[in-house]
Write an enzyme that holds these catalytic residues in place. Structure first.
Site, PDB file in Angstrom:
ATOM      1  N   ARG A  73       9.038  -7.476  -3.503  1.00  8.08           N
ATOM      2  CA  ARG A  73       7.357  -6.843  -3.512  1.00  8.08           C
ATOM      3  C   ARG A  73       8.289  -5.589  -4.615  1.00  8.08           C
ATOM      4  NH1 ARG A  73       5.036  -4.562   1.288  1.00  8.08           N
ATOM      5  NH2 ARG A  73       4.081  -6.946   1.317  1.00  8.08           N
ATOM      6  N   ARG A 142       6.270   3.818   1.993  1.00  5.95           N
ATOM      7  CA  ARG A 142       6.360   2.420   0.460  1.00  5.95           C
ATOM      8  C   ARG A 142       5.865   2.803  -0.094  1.00  5.95           C
ATOM      9  NH1 ARG A 142       5.545  -2.104   3.927  1.00  5.95           N
ATOM     10  NH2 ARG A 142       7.060  -1.950   5.227  1.00  5.95           N
ATOM     11  N   LYS A 204       7.629   0.775   8.962  1.00  2.00           N
ATOM     12  CA  LYS A 204       6.603   1.542   8.210  1.00  2.00           C
ATOM     13  C   LYS A 204       6.304   2.352   7.811  1.00  2.00           C
ATOM     14  CE  LYS A 204       4.429  -2.476   7.303  1.00  2.00           C
ATOM     15  NZ  LYS A 204       3.388  -3.788   7.544  1.00  2.00           N
ATOM     16  N   LYS A 206       2.992   5.180   5.212  1.00  2.00           N
ATOM     17  CA  LYS A 206       2.392   4.875   4.077  1.00  2.00           C
ATOM     18  C   LYS A 206       2.355   5.787   3.430  1.00  2.00           C
ATOM     19  CE  LYS A 206       1.929  -0.255   4.684  1.00  2.00           C
ATOM     20  NZ  LYS A 206       1.354  -1.430   5.222  1.00  2.00           N
ATOM     21  N   CYS A 423      -6.727 -10.898   2.046  1.00  2.00           N
ATOM     22  CA  CYS A 423      -5.273 -10.485   1.930  1.00  2.00           C
ATOM     23  C   CYS A 423      -4.714 -11.658   1.671  1.00  2.00           C
ATOM     24  CB  CYS A 423      -4.459 -10.079   3.572  1.00  2.00           C
ATOM     25  SG  CYS A 423      -4.382 -11.282   4.631  1.00  2.00           S
ATOM     26  N   CYS A 429       2.277 -16.184   3.948  1.00  2.00           N
ATOM     27  CA  CYS A 429       2.850 -15.008   4.954  1.00  2.00           C
ATOM     28  C   CYS A 429       3.141 -15.887   6.318  1.00  2.00           C
ATOM     29  CB  CYS A 429       1.346 -14.408   5.365  1.00  2.00           C
ATOM     30  SG  CYS A 429       1.364 -13.196   6.215  1.00  2.00           S
ATOM     31  N   CYS A 468      -4.326 -12.376   9.927  1.00  2.00           N
ATOM     32  CA  CYS A 468      -4.697 -11.790  10.876  1.00  2.00           C
ATOM     33  C   CYS A 468      -4.859 -10.453  11.390  1.00  2.00           C
ATOM     34  CB  CYS A 468      -2.527 -11.916  10.525  1.00  2.00           C
ATOM     35  SG  CYS A 468      -1.893 -11.101  10.468  1.00  2.00           S
ATOM     36  N   CYS A 472      -3.739  -5.896   6.125  1.00  2.00           N
ATOM     37  CA  CYS A 472      -3.041  -6.050   5.702  1.00  2.00           C
ATOM     38  C   CYS A 472      -4.007  -5.394   3.816  1.00  2.00           C
ATOM     39  CB  CYS A 472      -2.245  -6.837   4.671  1.00  2.00           C
ATOM     40  SG  CYS A 472      -0.682  -7.061   5.624  1.00  2.00           S
TER      41      CYS A 472
HETATM   42 FE1  SRM Z   1       1.134  -5.948   5.261  1.00  2.00          FE
HETATM   43  C1  SRM Z   1       3.348  -6.951   6.683  1.00  2.00           C
HETATM   44  C2  SRM Z   1       1.356  -9.115   3.200  1.00  2.00           C
HETATM   45  C3  SRM Z   1      -0.352  -4.441   2.802  1.00  2.00           C
HETATM   46  C4  SRM Z   1      -0.450  -3.928   7.358  1.00  2.00           C
HETATM   47  N1  SRM Z   1       2.501  -7.872   4.726  1.00  2.00           N
HETATM   48  C5  SRM Z   1       2.851  -7.935   5.605  1.00  2.00           C
HETATM   49  C6  SRM Z   1       3.409  -9.204   5.411  1.00  2.00           C
HETATM   50  C7  SRM Z   1       5.214  -8.890   5.057  1.00  2.00           C
HETATM   51  C8  SRM Z   1       3.968 -10.143   6.277  1.00  2.00           C
HETATM   52  C9  SRM Z   1       4.750  -9.828   7.993  1.00  2.00           C
HETATM   53  O1  SRM Z   1       5.204  -9.301   8.366  1.00  2.00           O
HETATM   54  O2  SRM Z   1       5.733 -11.149   7.011  1.00  2.00           O
HETATM   55  C10 SRM Z   1       3.000  -9.661   4.202  1.00  2.00           C
HETATM   56  C11 SRM Z   1       3.375 -10.381   3.374  1.00  2.00           C
HETATM   57  C12 SRM Z   1       2.460 -11.891   3.139  1.00  2.00           C
HETATM   58  C13 SRM Z   1       2.902 -12.513   1.424  1.00  2.00           C
HETATM   59  O3  SRM Z   1       2.824 -13.604   1.893  1.00  2.00           O
HETATM   60  O4  SRM Z   1       3.147 -12.137   0.490  1.00  2.00           O
HETATM   61  C14 SRM Z   1       1.881  -8.338   3.935  1.00  2.00           C
HETATM   62  N2  SRM Z   1       0.699  -6.173   2.930  1.00  2.00           N
HETATM   63  C15 SRM Z   1       0.529  -7.669   2.349  1.00  2.00           C
HETATM   64  C16 SRM Z   1       0.139  -7.356   1.113  1.00  2.00           C
HETATM   65  C17 SRM Z   1       0.277  -8.081  -0.551  1.00  2.00           C
HETATM   66  C18 SRM Z   1      -1.656  -7.436   1.320  1.00  2.00           C
HETATM   67  C19 SRM Z   1      -2.406  -8.034   0.513  1.00  2.00           C
HETATM   68  O5  SRM Z   1      -3.248  -9.235  -0.393  1.00  2.00           O
HETATM   69  O6  SRM Z   1      -2.651  -7.368  -1.139  1.00  2.00           O
HETATM   70  C20 SRM Z   1      -0.103  -5.693   0.846  1.00  2.00           C
HETATM   71  C21 SRM Z   1       1.147  -5.451   0.352  1.00  2.00           C
HETATM   72  C22 SRM Z   1       1.014  -3.782  -0.108  1.00  2.00           C
HETATM   73  C23 SRM Z   1       2.223  -2.848  -0.248  1.00  2.00           C
HETATM   74  O7  SRM Z   1       1.789  -3.370  -1.952  1.00  2.00           O
HETATM   75  O8  SRM Z   1       3.018  -2.391  -0.492  1.00  2.00           O
HETATM   76  C24 SRM Z   1      -0.083  -5.238   2.439  1.00  2.00           C
HETATM   77  N3  SRM Z   1      -0.234  -4.481   5.130  1.00  2.00           N
HETATM   78  C25 SRM Z   1      -0.942  -4.076   3.895  1.00  2.00           C
HETATM   79  C26 SRM Z   1      -1.926  -3.067   4.381  1.00  2.00           C
HETATM   80  C27 SRM Z   1      -3.172  -1.788   3.736  1.00  2.00           C
HETATM   81  C28 SRM Z   1      -2.304  -0.538   3.620  1.00  2.00           C
HETATM   82  O9  SRM Z   1      -1.068  -0.450   2.977  1.00  2.00           O
HETATM   83  O10 SRM Z   1      -3.176   0.003   2.617  1.00  2.00           O
HETATM   84  C29 SRM Z   1      -1.697  -2.677   5.771  1.00  2.00           C
HETATM   85  C30 SRM Z   1      -2.690  -2.346   6.642  1.00  2.00           C
HETATM   86  C31 SRM Z   1      -1.656  -0.820   6.941  1.00  2.00           C
HETATM   87  C32 SRM Z   1      -1.019  -0.437   8.155  1.00  2.00           C
HETATM   88  O11 SRM Z   1       0.326  -0.165   7.391  1.00  2.00           O
HETATM   89  O12 SRM Z   1      -1.358   0.111   8.381  1.00  2.00           O
HETATM   90  C33 SRM Z   1      -0.760  -3.906   6.272  1.00  2.00           C
HETATM   91  N4  SRM Z   1       1.587  -5.636   7.141  1.00  2.00           N
HETATM   92  C34 SRM Z   1       0.798  -4.948   8.170  1.00  2.00           C
HETATM   93  C35 SRM Z   1       1.078  -5.213   9.414  1.00  2.00           C
HETATM   94  C36 SRM Z   1       0.271  -4.217  10.135  1.00  2.00           C
HETATM   95  C37 SRM Z   1       1.681  -3.187  10.127  1.00  2.00           C
HETATM   96  C38 SRM Z   1       1.136  -2.244  11.726  1.00  2.00           C
HETATM   97  O13 SRM Z   1       1.131  -0.993  11.944  1.00  2.00           O
HETATM   98  O14 SRM Z   1       1.624  -3.291  12.861  1.00  2.00           O
HETATM   99  C39 SRM Z   1       2.678  -6.023   8.797  1.00  2.00           C
HETATM  100  C40 SRM Z   1       3.033  -6.654   9.862  1.00  2.00           C
HETATM  101  C41 SRM Z   1       4.232  -5.401  10.622  1.00  2.00           C
HETATM  102  O15 SRM Z   1       4.442  -4.128   9.537  1.00  2.00           O
HETATM  103  O16 SRM Z   1       5.145  -6.211  11.536  1.00  2.00           O
HETATM  104  C42 SRM Z   1       2.052  -6.442   7.497  1.00  2.00           C
HETATM  105 FE1  SF4 Z   2      -0.138 -11.897   6.472  1.00  2.00          FE
HETATM  106 FE2  SF4 Z   2      -1.298 -11.127   8.540  1.00  2.00          FE
HETATM  107 FE3  SF4 Z   2      -0.933  -9.032   5.880  1.00  2.00          FE
HETATM  108 FE4  SF4 Z   2      -2.855 -11.410   6.044  1.00  2.00          FE
HETATM  109  S1  SF4 Z   2      -3.131  -9.833   7.533  1.00  2.00           S
HETATM  110  S2  SF4 Z   2      -1.341 -10.561   4.415  1.00  2.00           S
HETATM  111  S3  SF4 Z   2      -2.286 -12.900   6.953  1.00  2.00           S
HETATM  112  S4  SF4 Z   2       0.194 -10.133   7.765  1.00  2.00           S
END
Ligand code: SRM
Ligand code: SF4
Length: 559
Positions: A73, A142, A204, A206, A423, A429, A468, A472
């Site tokens: 990323r 981030r 993390k 944001k 997502c 993922c 899940c 995201c």
């Molecule tokens: Fe996310 C984890 C993809 C935005 C909350 N996110 C992941 C991971 C890295 C899975 C992992 O833990 O190994 C995913 C990778 C999937 C893949 O194969 O690409 C993933 N997140 C994404 C993306 C690519 C979704 C998308 O379809 O666009 C977004 C990348 C953003 C970026 O460029 O930095 C993405 N993730 C978000 C958002 C939205 C936002 O930030 O505005 C959230 C919700 C906001 C937040 O953070 O509260 C988000 N991602 C999570 C979480 C839950 C965090 C938590 O507080 O519980 C995880 C899991 C974790 O961190 O343990 C996670």
């Molecule tokens: Fe993966 Fe869950 Fe984020 Fe979707 S919402 S990209 S399934 S971690």
């Protein structure tokens, strides 16, 4: 709650500012994976170890190790890149990735399917055009979100500059990235992290900057938010928000999505001091034992907003003024051409679920490549996985539009689809419990048909799907949220307001696709018959009592 410090804290502390044994892990040709501790550290360098989940079972049966590859990323504050950078991003995706570019919900792009042997080369190539991946992931700040169109007005340009400054101010200072990936000089004992310290943040972090009336960045879902306050003379300051976040865990009611609280108004020149103070409070007060409870939202809850505010004031030497009233009118993006304050034009393209690739009926990647060869302005990735061709002079408008149309980048789409996001989920993922990106397009076709069958072809409802509960695609601020619960099944969430100002709530649990459509059929029928003039779908669901509004995030309604 667990009181033993989390294993990741020990890894960070012993990593010599994120170096760990990444070099050795990369050199190990016997496996496509990294040493487990390095796999945690790699996130700070912008990449994740993954394995192809479609192939998992087959490889297990053949006693082969999982098919490991990496997702990288990039860091791209405000989502901006030049045509030259785009051409490199594109070429790298085709040669060293899986042949696609994935635009994300945080205004940057990801590569998937990078083999270990190609990773360093890939990082060097993107850095050769001044794009890095430092802090793309990991327990640091981030990519900083901001409205993707700085040239729309003077205000947009000014605010966008603040977003860049915040990004720079919150960047880790370790030289590990340069040493390991760019063969930079080794710093012997001279490395330090004045803001983060050697264990960085507990989790993390944001940050987003919003320019009302657009809440395209979903500012209330971020750990730290800045809402631009403008008067006739221009930017007067920012309302500061803290403690938003989406992630939750099925079955664990101590985790929940939360909207950020207002801390107060500050002047523009106080932005960096306040941002650094909020990060420092989280660094010192965040939970380092349970990663599930380590985000800033839980720190704000445990400290209480008043004492959190006081602590930020003390550390920043800034006194918050009462926040100004703001009016957000929509979340999501606005599509098509708009004219900027400088007389140039900007074209927002809808990229379904952010996947830029070539498929038989839509050559999006080729189309973007051709546009990049011609375009003299720049590109902006939006916080909703879309792309703006920005700064187009009048004389190039027609050619760019023709290229976009020819390659499927500018198709007529329903408002419902334009407002939908999914997502990544499967197959890359590791956290996905259900499909999202791969199944939403077809589901949307069915939902469009349903809406039309009830005389609602212009429905604008915001629909978001995730594989899940991590959130995201920010599904908990959607009017209709679909959150993966298990293979093929989803929790149906209702009640968002279409502006990103209200959390939704669980309406039905564990529905298969047929069940989702059945519920929506019933709901659209009622909405068509009973809605008030200009009433949005989300508002309707609350008004008619389908479910109560969420007043307190902690009440445990997500599972
Ligand atoms: Fe996310 C984890 C993809 C935005 C909350 N996110 C992941 C991971 C890295 C899975 C992992 O833990 O190994 C995913 C990778 C999937 C893949 O194969 O690409 C993933 N997140 C994404 C993306 C690519 C979704 C998308 O379809 O666009 C977004 C990348 C953003 C970026 O460029 O930095 C993405 N993730 C978000 C958002 C939205 C936002 O930030 O505005 C959230 C919700 C906001 C937040 O953070 O509260 C988000 N991602 C999570 C979480 C839950 C965090 C938590 O507080 O519980 C995880 C899991 C974790 O961190 O343990 C996670
Ligand atoms: Fe993966 Fe869950 Fe984020 Fe979707 S919402 S990209 S399934 S971690």
């Amino acid at each position: 709650m667990d009181s033993k410090v989390h294993a990741n804290e020990i890894i960070k502390a012993g990593s010599n500012y994120l170096r760990g044994t990444l070099r050795e892990s990369m050199a190990d040709e016997l496996t496509g994976a990294l040493d487990p501790a390095d796999a945690q550290l790699s996130k700070f360098h912008g990449f994740y170890e993954q394995d192809d989940r479609d192939l998992r079972q087959e490889r297990q049966q053949k006693l082969l190790e999982p098919y490991y590859s990496f997702m990288l990323r990039a860091r791209l504050p405000g989502g901006i890149c030049t045509p030259r950078q785009w051409l490199t991003i594109d070429s790298v995706a085709r040669r060293l990735g899986n042949g696609s570019i994935r635009l994300t919900t945080r205004q940057t792009f990801q590569y998937h399917g990078i083999l270990k042997r190609n990773l360093k080369h890939l990082i060097q190539e993107i850095n050769s055009v001044m794009i890095d991946s430092i802090g793309g992931c990991g327990d640091v700040n981030r990519n900083v979100l901001c409205n993707p169109n700085p040239v729309q007005s003077k205000l947009h340009a000014e605010v966008s500059q603040w977003a860049r400054s915040i990004s720079e101010a919150l960047l880790p200072k370790t030289r590990a990235y340069h040493e390991i990936w760019l063969d930079g000089e080794r710093v012997e004992g001279g490395d330090s992290e004045p803001l983060y310290g050697e264990t960085y943040l507990p989790r993390k972090f944001k940050t987003a900057v919003a320019i009302p009336p657009s809440n395209d960045v979903d500012v209330y879902t971020n750990d730290l938010g800045f809402v631009a306050i403008a008067e006739r003379a221009g930017l007067v300051g920012f309302n500061v928000l803290a403690g938003g976040g989406m992630g939750t865990t099925h079955g664990d009611i101590s985790t929940y999505p939360r909207l950020a609280d207002e801390l107060g108004l500050i002047a523009p020149e106080q932005v960096i001091a306040v941002a650094q103070a909020v990060v420092a409070v989280q660094r010192d007060h965040g939970n380092r034992c349970s990663r599930r409870h380590a985000r800033l939202k839980y720190t704000v809850e445990s400290m209480g907003i008043e004492s959190f505010r006081r602590e930020v004031e003390r550390r920043s030497d800034v006194t918050f003024q009462p926040p100004r009233p703001v009016s957000f009118q929509h979340q999501g993006d606005r599509y098509g051409w708009v004219e900027g304050g400088d007389g140039n034009w900007h074209l927002t393209l809808y990229i379904e679920n952010g996947r830029v690739t070539d498929v038989p009926d839509a050559q999006l990647m080729t189309g973007m490549r051709k546009i990049a060869r011609l375009h003299q302005g720049d590109f902006r990735i939006t916080p909703n996985q879309n792309l703006v061709v920005a700064g187009v002079p009048e004389k190039h408008k027609e050619r760019i539009e023709a290229l976009a149309r020819h390659h499927g980048l500018l198709r007529s789409r329903s408002r419902l689809r334009l407002n939908s996001i999914a997502c990544v989920a499967l197959p890359t993922c590791p956290q996905a419990m259900a499909e999202a990106e791969r199944c939403l397009p077809e589901l949307m076709t069915e939902i469009e048909q349903l809406a039309a069958s009830h005389g609602l072809p212009d429905l604008t409802t915001v629909i978001r799907m995730t594989g899940c509960p991590n959130g995201c695609a920010r599904p908990y601020v959607a009017e209709i949220g679909l959150v993966g619960k298990g293979p093929g099944s989803y929790n149906l969430m209702l009640g968002g307001d279409g502006r990103g100002l209200r959390l939704n709530r669980l309406y039905r649990e564990n529905l298969k696709q047929a069940g989702i459509l059945q519920e929506l059929d019933r709901l659209f029928k009622r909405y068509a018959g009973e809605r008030l003039d200009r009433e949005s779908f989300g508002d309707f669901t609350l008004r008619v009592g389908l479910l109560p509004a969420v007043l307190d995030s902690r009440e445990g309604f997500y599972d």
